[in-house]
Structure formats: structure tokens, C-alpha cells
Design an enzyme around this catalytic site. Sequence first.
Site, PDB file in Angstrom:
ATOM      1  CB  CYS A 127      -0.923   0.049   1.208  1.00  0.00           C
ATOM      2  SG  CYS A 127      -1.940   1.542   1.189  1.00  0.00           S
ATOM      3  CG  ASN A 189      -1.288  -1.463  -3.984  1.00  0.00           C
ATOM      4  OD1 ASN A 189      -2.077  -0.548  -4.192  1.00  0.00           O
ATOM      5  ND2 ASN A 189      -1.338  -2.214  -2.913  1.00  0.00           N
TER       6      ASN A 189
HETATM    7  C1  LIG Z   1     -10.161   3.937  -3.928  1.00  0.00           C
HETATM    8  C2  LIG Z   1      -9.145   2.836  -3.965  1.00  0.00           C
HETATM    9  C3  LIG Z   1      -8.856   2.099  -2.839  1.00  0.00           C
HETATM   10  C4  LIG Z   1      -7.912   1.093  -2.838  1.00  0.00           C
HETATM   11  N1  LIG Z   1      -7.686   0.360  -1.736  1.00  0.00           N
HETATM   12  C5  LIG Z   1      -6.838  -0.702  -1.775  1.00  0.00           C
HETATM   13  C6  LIG Z   1      -6.658  -1.544  -0.666  1.00  0.00           C
HETATM   14  O1  LIG Z   1      -7.274  -1.382   0.385  1.00  0.00           O
HETATM   15  N2  LIG Z   1      -5.796  -2.580  -0.768  1.00  0.00           N
HETATM   16  C7  LIG Z   1      -5.096  -2.835  -1.922  1.00  0.00           C
HETATM   17  O2  LIG Z   1      -4.337  -3.799  -1.976  1.00  0.00           O
HETATM   18  N3  LIG Z   1      -5.256  -2.043  -3.008  1.00  0.00           N
HETATM   19  C8  LIG Z   1      -6.094  -0.990  -2.961  1.00  0.00           C
HETATM   20  N4  LIG Z   1      -6.274  -0.200  -4.087  1.00  0.00           N
HETATM   21  C9  LIG Z   1      -5.534  -0.533  -5.302  1.00  0.00           C
HETATM   22  C10 LIG Z   1      -6.371  -1.427  -6.217  1.00  0.00           C
HETATM   23  O3  LIG Z   1      -6.572  -2.680  -5.612  1.00  0.00           O
HETATM   24  C11 LIG Z   1      -5.674  -1.620  -7.572  1.00  0.00           C
HETATM   25  O4  LIG Z   1      -4.410  -2.191  -7.334  1.00  0.00           O
HETATM   26  C12 LIG Z   1      -5.529  -0.326  -8.331  1.00  0.00           C
HETATM   27  O5  LIG Z   1      -6.714   0.437  -8.266  1.00  0.00           O
HETATM   28  C13 LIG Z   1      -5.147  -0.553  -9.770  1.00  0.00           C
HETATM   29  O6  LIG Z   1      -6.150  -1.204 -10.495  1.00  0.00           O
HETATM   30  P1  LIG Z   1      -7.138  -0.423 -11.511  1.00  0.00           P
HETATM   31  O7  LIG Z   1      -6.260   0.225 -12.530  1.00  0.00           O
HETATM   32  O8  LIG Z   1      -7.996  -1.479 -12.099  1.00  0.00           O
HETATM   33  O9  LIG Z   1      -7.890   0.583 -10.720  1.00  0.00           O
HETATM   34  C14 LIG Z   1      -7.214   0.810  -4.050  1.00  0.00           C
HETATM   35  C15 LIG Z   1      -7.496   1.557  -5.193  1.00  0.00           C
HETATM   36  C16 LIG Z   1      -8.448   2.557  -5.179  1.00  0.00           C
HETATM   37  C17 LIG Z   1      -8.724   3.318  -6.417  1.00  0.00           C
END
Ligand SMILES: Cc1cc2nc3c(=O)[nH]c(=O)nc-3n(C[C@H](O)[C@H](O)[C@H](O)COP(=O)(O)O)c2cc1C
Lengths: 315, 315, 289, 289
Positions: A127, A189
Site C-alpha cells: 500500500c 498496487n
Molecule cells: C479507492 C481505492 C482504494 C484502494 N484500496 C486498496 C486496498 O485497500 N488494498 C489494496 O491492496 N489495493 C487498494 N487499491 C488498489 C487497487 O486494488 C488496484 O491495485 C488499483 O486500483 C489498480 O487497479 P485499476 O487500474 O484497475 O484501478 C485501491 C485503489 C483505489 C482506487
Amino acid sequence: MVDLSVKIGDITLQNPVQPASGAFSWEYNDVIDLNRLGALVAKTICREPRLGNPTPRMAETEAGIIQSIGLPGKGIDYFIAHIVPEYAKFTPPLVVSVSSETIEDFAALAEELSVPDVDVIEANISCPTRNSTGGNFAMHEDYTRDCIKAIRAKTKKPLWVKLSPNAGDIVSIAKAAEAAGADALVIANTFLSLKIRTDNFRPALGNKFGGLVSPALKPIVLRMVYQVAKQVKIPIIGIGGVTKAEDVVEYMLAGASAVGIGYAGFRNPTALISIIDDLAAWCDERGITKVTELIGAVRDQDMETDTLAAASVGV
Amino acid sequence: MVDLSVKIGDITLQNPVQPASGAFSWEYNDVIDLNRLGALVAKTICREPRLGNPTPRMAETEAGIIQSIGLPGKGIDYFIAHIVPEYAKFTPPLVVSVSSETIEDFAALAEELSVPDVDVIEANISCPTRNSTGGNFAMHEDYTRDCIKAIRAKTKKPLWVKLSPNAGDIVSIAKAAEAAGADALVIANTFLSLKIRTDNFRPALGNKFGGLVSPALKPIVLRMVYQVAKQVKIPIIGIGGVTKAEDVVEYMLAGASAVGIGYAGFRNPTALISIIDDLAAWCDERGITKVTELIGAVRDQDMETDTLAAASVGV
Amino acid sequence: MTLDPNHNYSNAALRIGDVDRYPRRRVGEFIGIVASNAGVNDEYRHIVVKVHEQALKAYAGQMFHLLCPSPDGAEVWMRRPMSVYRVDKAAGAVEFLYKIEGRGTRGMGKLQPGDEFNIAGPLGAGFKLEPAWKNIVVLGRGVGLATLAPLSQLAAEQGVGVTAILSARHQGVVMSKALFEELGARTVTVLDSDGTSAVENVERVIEELIAARKADAFFTCGSNRLLKLTQRLGKKHNIPGQVAMEQIMVCGFGACYVCMRTFEVDGKRVLRRVCREGPVFNMQEAVGW
Amino acid sequence: MTLDPNHNYSNAALRIGDVDRYPRRRVGEFIGIVASNAGVNDEYRHIVVKVHEQALKAYAGQMFHLLCPSPDGAEVWMRRPMSVYRVDKAAGAVEFLYKIEGRGTRGMGKLQPGDEFNIAGPLGAGFKLEPAWKNIVVLGRGVGLATLAPLSQLAAEQGVGVTAILSARHQGVVMSKALFEELGARTVTVLDSDGTSAVENVERVIEELIAARKADAFFTCGSNRLLKLTQRLGKKHNIPGQVAMEQIMVCGFGACYVCMRTFEVDGKRVLRRVCREGPVFNMQEAVGW
Ligand SMILES: Cc1cc2nc3c(=O)[nH]c(=O)nc-3n(C[C@H](O)[C@H](O)[C@H](O)COP(=O)(O)O)c2cc1C
Ligand SMILES: Cc1cc2nc3c(=O)[nH]c(=O)nc-3n(C[C@H](O)[C@H](O)[C@H](O)COP(=O)(O)OP(=O)(O)OC[C@H]3O[C@@H](n4cnc5c(N)ncnc54)[C@H](O)[C@@H]3O)c2cc1C
Ligand SMILES: Cc1cc2nc3c(=O)[nH]c(=O)nc-3n(C[C@H](O)[C@H](O)[C@H](O)COP(=O)(O)OP(=O)(O)OC[C@H]3O[C@@H](n4cnc5c(N)ncnc54)[C@H](O)[C@@H]3O)c2cc1C
Ligand SMILES: Cc1cc2nc3c(=O)[nH]c(=O)nc-3n(C[C@H](O)[C@H](O)[C@H](O)COP(=O)(O)O)c2cc1C
Ligand code: FES
Ligand code: FES
């Protein structure tokens, strides 16, 4: 009709499309049929209740959003007592993401979370906005190895490890995680980012730094998945910029066995369902009978190019 | 009327806007008045003539382009004899970017390039697509230190060092470059990326990997500039996703003394000129009399937020 | 020029007449058709969107999350939350009253009758009228009135009397007056231009309503000043109230924890999601912004 | 709906009538106004853009780099190169003939009369007619004919006779025939549909022209097959030729080295920039694609 099922170690997913941790909750059931997803992935949980970061927690940028949530949650006891049962009402496997700032606590949390209704432990060692001084073990090969080893010793559940795209040498870190006993790698992430408002000279997010989320990042993460897939034997779940079925295909060609989706589900709450349907249609149109045929199927050994062959070497 | 001039070590730029290496040549003179730029930055030159990478060298992605040129050029002798004189016709300082795969040759090249018409040597130790086994010293602290030390020993010209956004710990690398004698840091080069075509399962670029260029990346590079600026004393040139005057301001607030521009000049060939004009107007409207007032002026010590203050720690 | 769909994204949104394959749905992604989209006054616009019947369940205080078209050929990355202004069941339409603030609402302003508009909802917990309330006071300013307007519809249905105090900069931007009155509400307009919107004057108006037993509950939105005032008067006279809050949102249905606001409950400060626990909250618990 | 400018980007482009503050300019960024934009046949469209006089310097074989508007609300990241089809000095306009291939040209197809269109150019080295040439043969296919068409204008101005061999799938997509004939060229249409486009037949046609002394030089674009054929016949009869090449481009004026093609010069293979050394090259040096 194509067989969309994929195996991540001993776990079978009915299809390779799952939500990304933090971008999903059982409350999504209001909008889509959760039983159609490859897996359910809970928001990262920490031991103690946490409020998360100061607001604003999201800001738009030129080509995506930055966000900094700070892992709010009601703590592990509430999670096991009240949230796991919410997820248990649905059929897909439940992946529980967990984070901590010390290795010992991380392992202890994983052990405590190894309750029957939890199918997979996802160690979120990446994270970017948790805390500048801890919790982001995935920046270093050694920390990753030590952390995953400790967790592995405390749980028999399948163990997935979520890596950081902010690390310089993701291949070494991936290999360290594999060597330490990870059953799968989740790549990746979010990218640590900053936006400064030019109207008031202040950082746009309450937490200053945030994670960048944008389809623009797919080529970077895809490169990481490709590099790692060539060097490890365990399955990979690709996460970053998946917004359509072709992106699932692209990640699978690069070597991923499944994908996670965050942003696209925010933009289109029904996206995960339509991406699953579109993926099936895409395979059917091409006579692909098992989606697993796509895994690592990139044609990178016989490049076609229309200029001088050994061009990069010089005249 | 605002004073737009900035100093990068002993070099004064009439304004903080310069092209990015590889996205510029004296042939741009066909389109804009090069004498208006902060500096002229030549395409990275290598010792031997090089053809560069196989085509295609560019592909569009969802939110930007990936490119892999492979540092083509006619070699250093031709460069000094024929290209430096082309640049010498214009008034802004000439920054010559240079790359090599060995430290000795890098230093020797820098020495040979230290001719009167060259004002700055920019050590491009970060080309992501040069060669997978060499040339990208900026991935490691030690390589960076050794390489810059060797170059420093061979030239008295101002020495700028272009860093890589693919490195995990850019602050350490920046400090290593500073300690080794760099006069300024250029942050950053492009992000190593991959695109796979889902129609034929092949990488979209002839060289397979390419550098991602997109305004989407600005928040990541800005974060790097901010982090590095807090830890080094030498000036920083920010490069990545600058497409408008506010982006120059944003980079300067984060701690940059100037910016480099690539993509925006491709999209709008007159962009560098209009960004300089817009920047002057932006400052004038706000009564900013010297653009240098913006450098590092981010207000990050008194965040305003409307939820619980110490939120990240927990309830 | 009508924009093509952006093929980078995929959805299973419901169009008018589609059979809903997921009848347990409480929130939908809908592709509606714009019936009209016109200026109301100098600053505000009113859009009517014909939409799948599932969307017509929306009630006062709930919102939709709107995928605004790009006004300029660059992507608009996130949806924009908007309170439902009116649900016209007969016409099969939901309506929004909006102010052009930035890129999202600018794109929305370009929608033409016949264009598609992707909206998700209904979202959140809206206003609730308790049976004991016979007369309520609604106080709003600016776009906050868009949120409050459907409350007058709800009140009318339940035979509750409404006094609406409409605050605005000047007469030209007073909004929803007609809609309130059409639904039987009494309206009081207070303006910056003639000084009537000053806190002391609004306080006097409210105190009169309280004295006349016309204020069993307060409802407000869009003004921190009006919130503070009604909190104070509510506390003084033991009158309950509800406030609709705003916060930047990502998901809109409780998953992301972006849309937090601070509340004070039993002396303890807590965070709540505007999109899920709200946007309508117990007025006395709101800390304001 | 006309899109607003995308304020993420900035330019100092010249509009019609602007005073050019940089008169040494050879290449401009221009904001033109679309005069018309209509379909020519099933596949091709023709756009007329009124533009600053500096843009009217373009000649046959040169190109512009077009900032195509978004067709779908997501950015179109790079410009698209297009040969100038015609320069109408009297009307102050440049014209392009184009085929809708993907997002860029799709966006271009949506432009309406009155819309702004940002184009950069003129770019590259175009066709050159040597004084010794009295009769030339132009062979093209598809959009390649858009590149060749202005050559007939150039030839007409210099009193050079033109035979244009127009190759197409079927009659419905034969292009530029009228433009060629209007400018005095003789046209020969060869089609896939009736087999006349086969190499042997085209070869026969060319051999007849050579025999009739109507082929002092060859000009081709858009077909690798026609390039190979004219290279072979050119070598055999010692007739020079020029070919216009395509390649994916980024900058368009020589800075980025993206647009490379391979050429064979004195037995040695070299790379050249299509945007700067080309797009028109010595036919015998081209390696094809
Ligand atoms: C609002 C938000 C909250 C997130 N919270 C977490 C989390 O709690 N734990 C985690 O491993 N990744 C978290 N992420 C990362 C996502 O799991 C993911 O890795 C990231 O959004 C990239 O994927 P995407 O391009 O499909 O959005 C979060 C992302 C967003 C946008
Ligand atoms: C529950 C709720 C109901 C609302 N109802 C209405 C309504 O009925 N009519 C109306 O005109 N407006 C309403 N708003 C405000 C509306 O959402 C904002 O005006 C709109 O998001 C601005 O978007 P923009 O792109 O035009 O402006 P920009 O300023 O460009 O927006 C920039 C960013 O800030 C976010 N943002 C800006 N202001 C707000 C805000 N107040 N709340 C949430 N996010 C914001 C946007 O999502 C965007 O990401 C409501 C907001 C909430 C939270
Ligand atoms: C010198 C030159 C002159 C040209 N003249 C004309 C003309 O007069 N009329 C006409 O219709 N077309 C012409 N083309 C081809 C035209 O540039 C492409 O059809 C157009 O770029 C396709 O863009 P798109 O977004 O519609 O298609 P997409 O397929 O979506 O394009 C995807 C990407 O590939 C690039 N690309 C695709 N095909 C080509 C190509 N052939 N050349 C260069 N880049 C390409 C685009 O720039 C884009 O980055 C010319 C090309 C060149 C190089
Ligand atoms: C086509 C192209 C060629 C490039 N060549 C070089 C190069 O030779 N040397 C170098 O240091 N950077 C090179 N770069 C990187 C740019 O200098 C710059 O770091 C990058 O484009 C990010 O800036 P931007 O977002 O403004 O484009 C190149 C970039 C592009 C797009
Ligand atoms: S907007 Fe996601 S939880 Fe409220
Ligand atoms: S397109 Fe840049 S050199 Fe040709």
C-alpha cells in the site's frame, strides 16, 4: 462456449475476472450479481480500527485519478465477526487482503484470518499511502522474503502477495516472494503520486501523496507482469488499467492467469459483468475453447519488422 | 512583466521551459523561434553511428504513447562536426545529451563533447530501451555514483544527470549523483512499458519494450521531484507530462527550477512558445515578479482538511 | 456532433425496456435518453432523462452518479454525483437541476435531446418524513435546492405542509420556487441583494414559523451557514432536522471510502460515508464543512 | 455538439488573417476552419479546410499532420499524417482526401463546416518534376491516389502530360478520376472486380505507354505491388521514378526518428525519415514494406 475457468494454485476461479482490493465490497451486490465474479476480494484489513487518511481522498488529474484512502476499517475482530459472513453469502472464493506494519503482526493477522469462510489470504505488502515508514515491504527484496516467510509459517490458506509497481526491480522481489512460499503474485498496487493545486499551492489530497489510478498505467504494469512471468512458476494476477475484455486478454498473453479491476468498476458499476461476457464472446469468435490457452501466449520470439534486422546494433 | 529567468548552477536560462532530449532537433527551427527557449537540448548521442530500434517505433495506448527509438544517430564525430554548429546558430545554451554502455566510454564521450559551443553535458544514464544489459545506470545507486564520478573527472562543463522513473528509490540515486558531482538532476526519463496486440498476439513495438509517454505520468514524476528536492541542494529539471503553463508551475512548486517538454511539442508543435507566454501571463496575473519565487513553494506544512485531524492513526 | 461510445470501456447498463437479468438489483447502471436539457436561469440548468423503470424508485434526497460526456475530447475520469430533482413516473423520467461548475457539468450541459446519458443509482439514504411531522421547514441555497425540491413532492404525498426558505444571491438565481409552489409549499425568498438573506433575518423568519407551529422539522442543504443556524435553533427548541451533505465521490455505493465526512455522535467524532449512510444525515450530528 | 478546446494543451497556432510573428517559419501550426467535409464514395471522404496563407505553400507530395478531434470523448494522442490533396489558393484552402481507418480519421469524419481543425505543415519533401520529363505515368491505389492527385496539378502547370493508372477493388471506389481528368490527364482504370488490376495487365498497359514514349518517369503510392512492378520496369527501360511512402509518425518534422523506412543506396541499406527526407523518395532506392 469457451471454458473461462482458471486455476490459481489449488483455487479454481470460474473466470479470470475479479475486483481489486479496496475497490469493492459486498455492498456491490446492490448493483451486480456477485456470484458471477471469479473471486470476491475484500478491502485490506488491519488489526486495529482505523479512520483512514484526511479528506480529500481523491483528486482528478489530467489522465486519471489519485487517491489516498489510508486503509480505514473496523479492525480484524469486527471483520471476522461481521464482514466475512456478508461475503460468505456468495459462491465465489473470498480473498481477504491484509496489511500490517510489522512482520510479526502481519503473520499473526494472517493466522487469525484463516477461518473457514476465507479462501485466500492476500498479503498487501504494497500500500503506497499506508505510512511512509512502514507497511510497504514490497519495495525491498529482503523485507518481502522475511514478511512472506513469516506469514507462510502461520497459515495453510493459499497465500497471494500483492507487489508494488514503485519497486525498481520487481522481478527480484517477485522471486523472493515465490521463494518464501507465495502461491500467487498480484501485480500491482498503485503508483505513488502527488498533485499540487496551482490555485492555492497545496497538495490536492489530504494525505499529500496518493496512488495514481489510470488506464494509462496498463503498459507499465503489463511490462512487469511479462517480466515476472518469465521468471517465476507461480500464477500471476495482473492489476492495473483493465477496462475492457481485450485488456484481460493482453494481461493473459503477457503471462497473467487472471486480472483484478478497480477503476473500471467505479466508472461503470456493471463493468466486471460485461467484461466477463465480452471475454467469453471474444474467445468464442476466435475458436478459443479454454481461456487458459491465452496465458503467456504472447508471440515474442518471431518479431516482424520492416526495417533493418539487426538495427539496434548500428550500421 | 515577470522575470522568467532561472539559474541552473552557473547557467542562466531566460525562462524555465526547454525541450526534452529526443523530442527536439534544430530542425524545429522550421516551426518556432528557437531563440525563445530556455535551452536547446540535443538528441542523446552515442559514440558510434547507430540505426536505432526496429520499427514500429511508436504505438498509441489508451492514455498515451509508447515509443522505442533506440538512440539512432550518426555518432559523435559527425555530431561535433555538423550538428553542434547547427545549434550554435541560436542563442540559448546548448545541452548535449550523451549515453554509453560503459563508464569509461561515457567519461571519454563527455570529455570529447566538451567543445566550446556545448554549454552543458546531460548524462542520459536512464534510457529505458537502450539495451537491457547496459546503459541504464540510473537503476542503481552505485552505478550512478561511479558513472557520474568518472564523467565529472573528465569535464568541467556543467553536468546534468537524467534519472530513471523506473528506479525504486530515486532519492538515493539522486543523492548519489549529487555526491558524485552532478550540477543538476533531470527527473525523469520514460517508464519502461509493453503493449501486446490482441489481434496478432505480438508486441506492438519492433523493440518489444518501449517508454511510456503520457500526461498521466505527471503525478508520479512530480512526486519524485518533490521527494528529491527535499533531499538535494542542486537544481532539478522536471520532465514528464508538462503540457501547459500550470504544469510548469506545479513542477516548480514541487521544487524544480525548470522543466523539459517532449510529448506536448509533438501534439502542438508551437506548445513550447505558448507555454512560455502563458507562464508569463500566469505570473503577471498573480503579481509574481520573479518566477524563481515558485521554486519549492508548495504549502505542505499546514494542510487543510475537513475530517478528523490525526485520522491516519486510528480511532 | 454526437460522440461515439468510448470503446475503452464496457458496461452492462440497462436501457429503457430492457429485461433486468438481475432483479435483486437496488442500484442500476442505466443508459437513459435525454428528453430535454435547458437553462433555468443565469446559472442553473434542468435536464430530463428518460430511463429504465428501475431508476424510478429514487426518492427525495437520493442521488445518481452521472457519467458526464466529455466537453472537450479529453476523458472525464469520474462520475459526478447529483441529487435527484424530480422523478416523473408517468413520463418514465428522472430529472436533475444542476449548475455548471467544471468539466463534468460542462459536458452535461452539452447533452442534446435524444443523446444517451449513463447514470447510476439511485444511491444513498434520502430524506425521511416521520408521521408525527405535520409542517416542515426547508431551507436551501444554490444547488442545494435541487436536493431539497423533491422533498416537497414527498411531503405533498404525505399531506405534510412545507415552508421553503429559498436563499440566493439575487432574484435572478432563485430556484425551484415554482416547483415548490406547484406542490403546495409556501415559499419565502431571501436575497443577498436586499440583505434579507442575512442570518439574523432568516433566524427571525424561522422563529416566527416555530411560534406558529409550522416547524416540526428542519431540512437543509447547500449552505454551511444555514446548517449552523438550524442546528442552533433546533437545539434551542428541540426540533429535529436533516441535512444533505456533499463530498467528492468515487464509487457512489459504499466501497471506496472516499466520500467521508465527520459527525459527532454521543460526544464521539466518527466518519461516515456520504454516499451510503448519507447523503442525508441527522442534522445535529453533522459537524459541517 | 462542437467540442470545447482541450485546456490541458496550449498552442500558438496561426488562425486565418493572423500576423505571423515568426516569418522565418517553413512549417506552421494552423487552426483552420472546415469549409466542407463530405463523402466521395463508399469509402473515402474529402475535406476542405480554410487556413492561414502560410499553409498554402504546400505542394504535391507534401503532407500535413492533423490533430484529429476525438470521436468518442477519449483523447486522440497523436496527430495523423495526410498528404495534401489539393491547394486552392483562390479559396485559401487546403484539401485532403481520406479514408476512415480508425479513431483519428473517424474523428476527422465528424468535423462540420465551421469547426476548427488544427493542422501542422506543410511537411516533408514532395514530388519533383524534372524539366526533361514531357510525359509521366502516375500509378496509384486507394488513398495513395490522394497523394498522387496534386501531381497532376503540378504537371498541368508545367505542361507535362500525365497518364494516371487508377487501381481499385471495384468501380465504386475509383478515386480522383475526375480531378485527374479535369487537369488534362488521361486515366486508365484497372479493377480487381474485372481482373484488369492484375500485374500482367498493368504491366502490358505500362509497356504500351513506354513504347508510345509516354513514360518519362513513374510516380506511385499506396501499393507495394505497383512499386515492385514500376521498379522492375524502370530498371529494365532505365526510366526514373518516385514513390511516396507511409510510416507511423510522431513529430512530423524530423526530430523523433519514429518514421523510418529502409532504403538501398549504392548497395548499402540505410534508414531515412519518411517525414523529412520523404515522404517522396527515389523509387529505385525504396525497399518496400
Ligand atoms: C479507492 C481505492 C482504494 C484502494 N484500496 C486498496 C486496498 O485497500 N488494498 C489494496 O491492496 N489495493 C487498494 N487499491 C488498489 C487497487 O486494488 C488496484 O491495485 C488499483 O486500483 C489498480 O487497479 P485499476 O487500474 O484497475 O484501478 C485501491 C485503489 C483505489 C482506487
Ligand atoms: C450528494 C450530492 C448531491 C449533489 N447534487 C447536486 C445537484 O443536484 N446539482 C448540482 O448542480 N450539483 C450537485 N452536487 C455537486 C456536484 O456533484 C458537483 O457540482 C460536480 O461534481 C462538479 O463537477 P464538475 O466536473 O462540473 O466540476 P469540477 O470542479 O471540475 O470537479 C472536479 C472534481 O471535484 C469533484 N467535485 C467538485 N465539487 C464537488 C462536490 N460538491 N461534491 C462532490 N464532488 C465534487 C468532482 O467529482 C470532480 O472530481 C452534488 C454533490 C453531492 C455529493
Ligand atoms: C505521408 C503520409 C501520407 C498519408 N496520406 C494519407 C491521405 O492522403 N489520406 C488518407 O486517408 N490517409 C493517408 N495516410 C494514412 C493515414 O495517416 C492513416 O490512415 C491514419 O493515420 C490512420 O489513423 P486512424 O486513427 O484513423 O487509424 P488507426 O488505425 O486507429 O491508427 C492507429 C495508429 O497508427 C498510426 N497509423 C495507422 N496507419 C498509419 C499509416 N498508414 N501511416 C502512418 N500512421 C499510421 C496512426 O497514426 C495511429 O497512431 C498517410 C500516411 C502518411 C505517412
Ligand atoms: C520519441 C522520443 C524520443 C526520446 N528520446 C530520448 C533521448 O534520446 N534521450 C533522452 O534522454 N530522453 C529521450 N526521450 C524521453 C524524453 O526526453 C522525456 O524524458 C519524456 O518524453 C517525458 O517527457 P514528456 O512527458 O514531456 O514527453 C524521448 C522521448 C520520446 C517521446
Ligand atoms: S463514494 Fe465510495 S464509499 Fe462513498
Ligand atoms: S515523425 Fe518524427 S522524425 Fe519523422
